[in-house]
Design an enzyme around this catalytic site. Structure first.
Site, PDB file in Angstrom:
ATOM      1  N   TYR A 153      51.146  67.196  44.593  1.00 36.62           N
ATOM      2  CA  TYR A 153      52.582  67.303  44.338  1.00 36.62           C
ATOM      3  C   TYR A 153      52.953  66.814  42.942  1.00 36.62           C
ATOM      4  O   TYR A 153      54.067  67.048  42.474  1.00 36.62           O
ATOM      5  CB  TYR A 153      53.378  66.471  45.354  1.00 36.62           C
ATOM      6  CG  TYR A 153      53.136  66.778  46.793  1.00 36.62           C
ATOM      7  CD1 TYR A 153      52.466  67.930  47.206  1.00 36.62           C
ATOM      8  CD2 TYR A 153      53.573  65.899  47.777  1.00 36.62           C
ATOM      9  CE1 TYR A 153      52.247  68.192  48.545  1.00 36.62           C
ATOM     10  CE2 TYR A 153      53.361  66.157  49.128  1.00 36.62           C
ATOM     11  CZ  TYR A 153      52.686  67.306  49.500  1.00 36.62           C
ATOM     12  OH  TYR A 153      52.469  67.542  50.820  1.00 36.62           O
TER      13      TYR A 153
ATOM     14  N   SER B 188      45.947  66.066  57.835  1.00 38.03           N
ATOM     15  CA  SER B 188      47.002  67.048  57.617  1.00 38.03           C
ATOM     16  C   SER B 188      46.471  68.438  57.898  1.00 38.03           C
ATOM     17  O   SER B 188      45.317  68.758  57.567  1.00 38.03           O
ATOM     18  CB  SER B 188      47.508  66.977  56.169  1.00 38.03           C
ATOM     19  OG  SER B 188      48.559  67.899  55.956  1.00 38.03           O
ATOM     20  N   ASN B 189      47.312  69.258  58.526  1.00 44.43           N
ATOM     21  CA  ASN B 189      46.956  70.643  58.846  1.00 44.43           C
ATOM     22  C   ASN B 189      45.752  70.750  59.770  1.00 44.43           C
ATOM     23  O   ASN B 189      44.985  71.711  59.692  1.00 44.43           O
ATOM     24  CB  ASN B 189      46.708  71.449  57.568  1.00 44.43           C
ATOM     25  CG  ASN B 189      47.971  71.656  56.775  1.00 44.43           C
ATOM     26  OD1 ASN B 189      49.047  71.821  57.344  1.00 44.43           O
ATOM     27  ND2 ASN B 189      47.858  71.626  55.453  1.00 44.43           N
TER      28      ASN B 189
ATOM     29  N   TYR C   7      66.830  66.228  46.592  1.00 44.80           N
ATOM     30  CA  TYR C   7      67.067  65.466  45.357  1.00 44.80           C
ATOM     31  C   TYR C   7      68.548  65.131  45.200  1.00 44.80           C
ATOM     32  O   TYR C   7      68.965  64.652  44.149  1.00 44.80           O
ATOM     33  CB  TYR C   7      66.572  66.269  44.137  1.00 44.80           C
ATOM     34  CG  TYR C   7      65.081  66.412  44.081  1.00 44.80           C
ATOM     35  CD1 TYR C   7      64.283  65.412  43.524  1.00 44.80           C
ATOM     36  CD2 TYR C   7      64.456  67.521  44.620  1.00 44.80           C
ATOM     37  CE1 TYR C   7      62.904  65.527  43.482  1.00 44.80           C
ATOM     38  CE2 TYR C   7      63.075  67.654  44.586  1.00 44.80           C
ATOM     39  CZ  TYR C   7      62.306  66.653  44.018  1.00 44.80           C
ATOM     40  OH  TYR C   7      60.932  66.770  44.000  1.00 44.80           O
TER      41      TYR C   7
ATOM     42  N   ASN D 277      70.938  63.590  55.897  1.00 39.65           N
ATOM     43  CA  ASN D 277      69.665  63.600  56.617  1.00 39.65           C
ATOM     44  C   ASN D 277      69.445  62.327  57.434  1.00 39.65           C
ATOM     45  O   ASN D 277      68.964  62.372  58.564  1.00 39.65           O
ATOM     46  CB  ASN D 277      68.506  63.787  55.636  1.00 39.65           C
ATOM     47  CG  ASN D 277      68.460  65.178  55.039  1.00 39.65           C
ATOM     48  OD1 ASN D 277      69.051  66.113  55.571  1.00 39.65           O
ATOM     49  ND2 ASN D 277      67.753  65.328  53.928  1.00 39.65           N
TER      50      ASN D 277
END
Length: 246
Positions: free
Chosen positions: A28, A100-101, A206, A214
């Site tokens: 990222y 993950s995944n 952002y 949220n």
């Protein structure tokens, strides 16, 4: 690509808003700024390091491709990698280790590994009302593994990873009608759905107003009949081809 300064300031904003789980990864390209933001808020006395649950997913090379531009996939020994991660935990380099995944078969490969020292604490996968991962969730719960949802609000639709004809989750008429019924936003309904299922939902934003919105999902609850309606939205539809957050 998000500017480094925006990552830094938005991470500070998220901490000020009340978020304590921050998701990062080498891929990222947000680890440096995320760390700077956390250190800044610790120095300001807003949080202590033990208050923050920071996730990272290291890698040596970002998405290698062949001569035709197709992503190259590598066959690796997952058990050997898991043993290396166990060593990181034992050395005190991390408090928890997860995956993950992973599908059920891959999770069982780790869980059934001889001389397993530490089982995965979580499995981070794409999960939202169009892909509710109910079977995987049931399996993870049976093994005391937390399911963590990325893409919990659908997708920002990057052209590299998402079919531009894919449906907009937050425009779904059922989701929008339920949001109106409860005087909430579609995003809040989608996130609350995950929370009530025992899933850790990662929300990407952002903007301060969206962050506040949220975190407000902790302030209300959906009745069981609404949860069943949302279950009915599942169509096993994937937005992401792999674990990417842009």
């Amino acid at each position: 690509m998000i500017p480094a300064s925006e990552i830094l300031e938005s991470t500070k904003m998220a901490i000020d808003t009340g978020f304590r789980h921050i998701d990062s990864a080498y891929a990222y390209k947000n680890e440096k700024e995320t760390g700077q933001a956390i250190r800044s808020k610790i120095a300001d006395g807003v949080v202590k390091r033990e208050d923050i649950f920071l996730t990272t997913k290291p890698s040596e090379e970002l998405f290698p491709k062949d001569e035709n531009g197709k992503i190259l996939f590598e066959t690796v020994d997952l058990c050997a990698i898991w043993e290396a991660m166990e060593k990181c935990k034992d050395a005190g380099l991390t408090k928890s280790i997860g995956v993950s995944n992973f599908n059920r078969r891959q999770l069982e490969m780790i869980l059934n590994k001889p001389e397993l020292k530490h089982k995965p604490v979580c499995n981070q996968v794409e999960c939202h009302p169009y892909l509710n991962q109910s079977k995987l969730l049931d399996f993870c719960k049976s093994k005391d593994i937390i399911l963590v949802a990325y893409g919990a609000l659908g997708s920002q639709r990057p052209v590299t990873w998402v079919d531009q004809n894919a449906p907009f989750l937050l425009n779904d008429p059922v989701l929008c009608a339920m949001a109106k019924k409860h005087n909430r936003s579609p995003a809040q309904i989608a996130l609350r759905y995950q929370v009530q299922r025992g899933i850790v939902a990662l929300a990407h934003s952002y903007k301060q107003n969206e962050m506040v919105e949220n975190i407000q999902v902790l302030e209300f609850q959906l009745p069981s009949e609404d949860m069943k309606v949302l279950d009915g939205l599942n169509r096993n539809f994937r937005y992401f081809l792999m674990d990417i957050s842009l």
